[in-house]
Design an enzyme around this catalytic site. Structure first.
Site, PDB file in Angstrom:
ATOM      1  N   TRP A 150     -28.710  22.232 -38.826  1.00  0.00           N
ATOM      2  CA  TRP A 150     -28.611  20.971 -38.087  1.00  0.00           C
ATOM      3  C   TRP A 150     -29.892  20.582 -37.370  1.00  0.00           C
ATOM      4  CZ3 TRP A 150     -29.956  22.650 -33.377  1.00  0.00           C
ATOM      5  CH2 TRP A 150     -29.598  23.959 -33.009  1.00  0.00           C
ATOM      6  N   ASN A 151     -30.827  21.514 -37.174  1.00  0.00           N
ATOM      7  CA  ASN A 151     -31.950  21.206 -36.287  1.00  0.00           C
ATOM      8  C   ASN A 151     -32.963  20.238 -36.895  1.00  0.00           C
ATOM      9  OD1 ASN A 151     -32.571  23.367 -38.044  1.00  0.00           O
ATOM     10  ND2 ASN A 151     -34.236  24.057 -36.717  1.00  0.00           N
ATOM     11  N   GLY A 227     -30.942  28.642 -42.382  1.00  0.00           N
ATOM     12  CA  GLY A 227     -29.914  28.961 -41.407  1.00  0.00           C
ATOM     13  C   GLY A 227     -30.236  30.248 -40.674  1.00  0.00           C
ATOM     14  N   GLU A 249     -34.703  30.617 -45.706  1.00  0.00           N
ATOM     15  CA  GLU A 249     -35.542  30.452 -44.526  1.00  0.00           C
ATOM     16  C   GLU A 249     -34.626  30.686 -43.341  1.00  0.00           C
ATOM     17  OE1 GLU A 249     -36.680  29.029 -41.239  1.00  0.00           O
ATOM     18  OE2 GLU A 249     -36.689  27.055 -42.191  1.00  0.00           O
TER      19      GLU A 249
END
Length: 477
Positions: A150-151, A227, A249
């Protein structure tokens, strides 16, 4: 907006078949932005089948045609930047300027990989067999399952879609349910660009309905994840039965070394801007600062002075430099990290508490000094607005302290000594190293970590090869 889009399967927008809805919350005020009828397991299976059927055509589509389509996606994205940036800001909480920049970086991914699609080079190797030759070929892996956090709700999507499509793969993407609209905007650009039906699909819904069918399906040949390390470990276990290719990642806990000869003003200006971008919710952000004792007091003082001037607020408000955390869970996690530092003797220089603002999930930008190595703020990824600062006197035990983390995504240092630069690059254990700079994420450069921070690379010429198989042909005529 969510009702207009929803799930993207076989080239069409449609509502999910579930009676349940995914509710999207604005972290800046805690209020619902909207809801999406969720996908069922049957919807996900339909997306998989669609991707499987489309692969046989897409893999044979000339690279120049694939490149032209990706360039058109970039043009469609450029045309809607003023609509995209506010939605990214509302979903993720990041300031509008940062949201706009993220959309621009996502456009870069499609432009770069449009060019890379034309440069999938093989090799000719001289054969020891008379009349023979060895051809080394690169072919698309197949159907890709992609999972994003989400970032960075659009650039993480672009980092997976662009190289996969350039390589000739088809994709089923599951974005974070907290920021699905941002991903939907990219898929609408794919649709407008004329991407053939089934080549890229999007599903949003419960884990049992969207994760499990993808990770267990033999149709999926490759999994790409951005994540947490915990999720990556689980995904490795879940995909083992079908032996999928993986690129991941994962988490980070980046150290920053500030040597005695550093340009302190530059180090401070860059560090504060980087640390508190996206409220510190960045995997490659600077987390733990190791400052030479001769510059320590000046560094802590300068850091706190700059941080105290940051404007915290709603992402769409003019002048906002730092927005909220993504959800209440992150608020509690940050509070626990700060309390742990206090209990272990660290000094809260500024910040260290929640901010009551519009019902959002705000925490003050926080600077903690004299942090012991066993404090959570140093030992673990804080993923929030915390700068943990400690000192060092010599390099005798510096490398042990800096490299002690299980995470090894990025690392940084500030120095003007050329010899020290070379030593630092060589001795830092990380997939990426920045010297007098935090600028690591660019379409043209490989992005990724080692150790518990993951495997594989996104970006650069290396990125497309994670979506390709290598085939050797020994030909005798």
């Amino acid at each position: 907006m969510y009702q207009d889009f929803g799930q993207f399967i076989n080239g069409q927008w449609r509502k999910g078949s579930s009676s349940e809805a995914v509710i999207v919350i604005d972290p800046g005020n805690g209020k619902p932005l909207g809801e999406i009828p969720a996908a069922t397991a049957a919807d996900t299976q339909e997306a998989l089948t669609s991707a499987e059927h489309a692969f046989s055509v897409w893999k044979s589509t000339p690279a120049w045609t694939r490149a032209d389509l990706l360039q058109e996606v970039a043009r469609q994205m450029t045309a809607c930047i003023n609509d995209a940036a506010p939605l990214i800001s509302k979903e993720s909480g990041k300031p509008l300027a940062q949201a706009k920049r993220e959309w621009e970086l996502s456009i870069d991914q499609f432009i770069w990989y449009a060019e890379e699609a034309r440069r999938i080079y093989g090799r000719i190797v001289e054969s020891r067999v008379p009349g023979g030759r060895c051809e080394v070929l690169h072919e698309p892996v197949g159907v890709v399952a992609a999972f994003t956090a989400w970032n960075f709700p659009v650039v993480l999507v672009a980092r997976k879609l662009a190289p996969a499509l350039a390589a000739g793969c088809t994709v089923v993407l599951r974005p974070s349910s907290e920021v699905p609209g941002s991903a939907m905007l990219i898929f609408e650009c794919l649709r407008k660009a004329g991407l053939p039906a089934g080549v890229a699909n999007l599903v949003v819904g419960a884990t049992a309905d969207t994760y499990e069918p993808l990770i267990t399906s033999p149709i999926v040949k490759k999994v790409s994840l951005t994540g947490s390390t915990q999720l990556g470990q689980q995904m490795i276990r879940d995909s083992a039965a079908t032996i999928k290719r993986l690129s991941m990642e994962l988490g980070g806990n980046a150290p920053v070394i500030v040597y005695e000869d550093a340009d302190l003003e530059k180090a401070l200006d860059l560090s504060v801007a980087t640390k508190f971008a996206n409220c510190g919710q960045v995997c490659v952000t600077c987390d733990r600062f190791y400052v030479h004792e001769s510059r320590y007091d000046d560094f802590v003082r300068g850091f706190a002075e700059r941080v105290s001037k940051l404007k915290v607020g709603y992402g769409l408000e003019e002048g906002t430099q730092m927005g909220p955390l993504i959800n209440p869970r992150r608020l509690k996690a940050i509070e626990a990290i700060v309390e742990d530092a206090r209990n272990k003797g660290a000094r809260i220089v500024t910040g260290g508490q929640r901010i009551d603002l519009n019902g959002g999930y705000f925490y003050a930008p926080t600077v903690i000094a004299d942090v012991p190595d066993d404090a959570l703020a140093i030992a673990e990824e804080n993923f929030g607005p915390i700068a943990a600062i400690t000192s060092f006197s010599s390099s005798e035990n510096l490398w042990r302290r800096v490299n002690s983390s299980e995470f090894a995504l990025s690392a940084y240092a500030f120095t003007r000594d050329p010899a020290r630069i070379r030593e630092t690059v060589a001795r830092l254990e990380a997939g990426m190293v920045g010297i007098n700079s935090y600028a690591l994420a660019a379409a043209e450069a490989p992005f990724g970590g080692i150790k518990a921070s993951g495997m594989g690379r996104e970006g650069g010429s290396e990125g497309i090869h994670d979506y390709m198989n290598v085939k050797l042909a020994q030909i005798v005529v």
